[in-house]
Design an enzyme around this catalytic site. Structure first.
Site, PDB file in Angstrom:
ATOM      1  N   SER A 199      24.083 -27.268   7.502  1.00  0.00           N
ATOM      2  CA  SER A 199      23.109 -27.407   6.421  1.00  0.00           C
ATOM      3  C   SER A 199      22.186 -26.206   6.395  1.00  0.00           C
ATOM      4  O   SER A 199      21.926 -25.577   7.424  1.00  0.00           O
ATOM      5  CB  SER A 199      22.269 -28.676   6.626  1.00  0.00           C
ATOM      6  OG  SER A 199      21.244 -28.771   5.651  1.00  0.00           O
ATOM      7  N   TYR A 210      16.349 -33.943  12.060  1.00  0.00           N
ATOM      8  CA  TYR A 210      17.574 -33.682  11.282  1.00  0.00           C
ATOM      9  C   TYR A 210      17.849 -32.181  11.223  1.00  0.00           C
ATOM     10  O   TYR A 210      18.980 -31.740  11.439  1.00  0.00           O
ATOM     11  CB  TYR A 210      17.429 -34.247   9.870  1.00  0.00           C
ATOM     12  CG  TYR A 210      18.551 -33.841   8.948  1.00  0.00           C
ATOM     13  CD1 TYR A 210      19.775 -34.508   8.975  1.00  0.00           C
ATOM     14  CD2 TYR A 210      18.396 -32.780   8.046  1.00  0.00           C
ATOM     15  CE1 TYR A 210      20.816 -34.131   8.139  1.00  0.00           C
ATOM     16  CE2 TYR A 210      19.428 -32.394   7.217  1.00  0.00           C
ATOM     17  CZ  TYR A 210      20.646 -33.077   7.263  1.00  0.00           C
ATOM     18  OH  TYR A 210      21.673 -32.688   6.435  1.00  0.00           O
TER      19      TYR A 210
END
Length: 252
Positions: free
Chosen positions: A142, A155
Site C-alpha cells: 500500500s 495498518y
C-alpha cells in the site's frame, strides 16, 4: 487462431479474491488464460466468484492460519498440478482512529492478516517453486507504507512490512528463479474505503483526500488487476524486488 492470453498455461492462486482487488485480479488472470484458485475466508463469496470464472476453483481459507494456507496450496496443486503465480492480496484494516484507541486484538489481526499470511504462504509455496524451477509472488502492499496518514499507524506499519518483505524475499529467492514484487495501491474504490476514511466519511473529506492524488481519482480494482497481470506475465521476467506504486502520483 486467437491470442491464447498473456498467462496461458499458468495457474494462479489469489487470496482475498471474493471481492475488491482480489476479485478483479482473479477475473483478469482468467481472461488472460490462467487457471485460477479463488481463495477467501468468505466461503460463499469465493464460490460465487469462482462460479463466474471458467475452470476456477473456490478455496475457503483464513490466511492467518498455517493449516488453512497449507490446505489451500494443496487444493491448488491437486486441482491444477501446478502453482505458477501467488497473489497475497487478502488484507484487513480497523477503522481510522487515534492509534492509542486501537486495541491489542485489532493490532494483532492487522498483522496476522496483512503480514503473517505472507510468512505462511512463503513456507507453503517456496518448496514447490524450488522443485518446479521457479514462480512468481505478488504481494499487495500500500501507499500507506510509503506515505502514511494519521489514524492508521498500525495498518501503515503492516503495509510497510509487506513492501519491505517483498524486496527482501526477492533478493533471497532470486537464485531459485522466484520473482517477488509488490503493488502499492492508493486508496481504492472497494468496501474498505469507509474504513480507511474513518469518521466522518463525507464527500467533502473524500474530495480533500482525492486532491492529494495528482491524477485526480481513487484507484479502481481494474488498475490493480492490470498491474498484477503485467507482474505475473513473462513480460516482467526481469522484474523482481519492485514495489509498484499504482497511485496516480500520490507518493511523489
Amino acid at each position: 487462431m486467437g491470442n491464447p492470453g498473456r498467462l496461458a498455461s499458468k495457474a494462479a492462486l489469489v487470496t482475498g479474491a471474493a471481492s475488491g482487488f482480489g476479485k478483479a485480479i482473479a477475473e483478469t488472470y482468467a481472461r488472460e488464460g490462467a487457471r485460477v484458485a479463488v481463495v477467501d475466508i468468505d466461503s460463499d463469496g469465493a464460490k460465487r466468484v469462482a462460479s463466474e470464472i471458467d475452470g476456477a476453483i473456490a478455496v475457503t481459507c483464513d490466511v492467518s492460519k498455517r493449516a488453512d494456507v497449507d490446505a489451500a496450496v494443496a487444493a491448488m496443486l491437486e486441482a491444477f498440478g501446478q502453482l505458477d503465480v501467488l497473489v497475497n492480496n487478502a488484507g484487513w484494516c480497523y477503522r481510522n482512529q487515534p492509534s492509542l484507541d486501537v486495541d491489542e486484538d485489532a493490532y494483532d489481526r492487522v498483522f496476522d492478516v496483512n503480514v503473517k499470511s505472507i510468512y505462511h504462504f512463503t513456507h507453503a509455496a517456496v518448496p514447490h517453486w524450488r522443485a518446479s524451477g521457479g514462480g512468481v509472488m505478488i504481494n499487495i502492499g500500500s501507499t500507506a507504507g510509503i506515505r502514511p496518514r494519521p489514524g492508521l499507524t498500525w495498518y501503515n506499519a503492516s503495509k510497510a512490512a509487506v513492501n519491505l518483505m517483498s524486496r527482501s524475499l526477492a533478493v533471497e529467492l532470486a537464485p531459485d528463479m522466484i520473482r517477488v514484487n509488490a503493488i502499492a495501491p492508493v486508496l481504492g474504490e472497494t468496501a474498505l474505503m469507509e474504513t480507511f476514511m474513518g469518521v466522518p466519511d463525507t464527500p467533502e473529506n473524500r474530495e480533500k483526500f482525492m486532491a492529494t492524488i495528482p491524477l485526480g481519482r481513487f484507484s479502481k480494482p481494474a488498475d490493480i488487476a492490470n498491474a498484477a497481470l503485467y507482474l505475473a506475465s513473462d513480460e516482467a521476467e526481469f522484474l523482481t524486488g519492485v514495489v509498484l506504486e499504482v497511485d496516480g502520483g500520490r507518493t511523489i
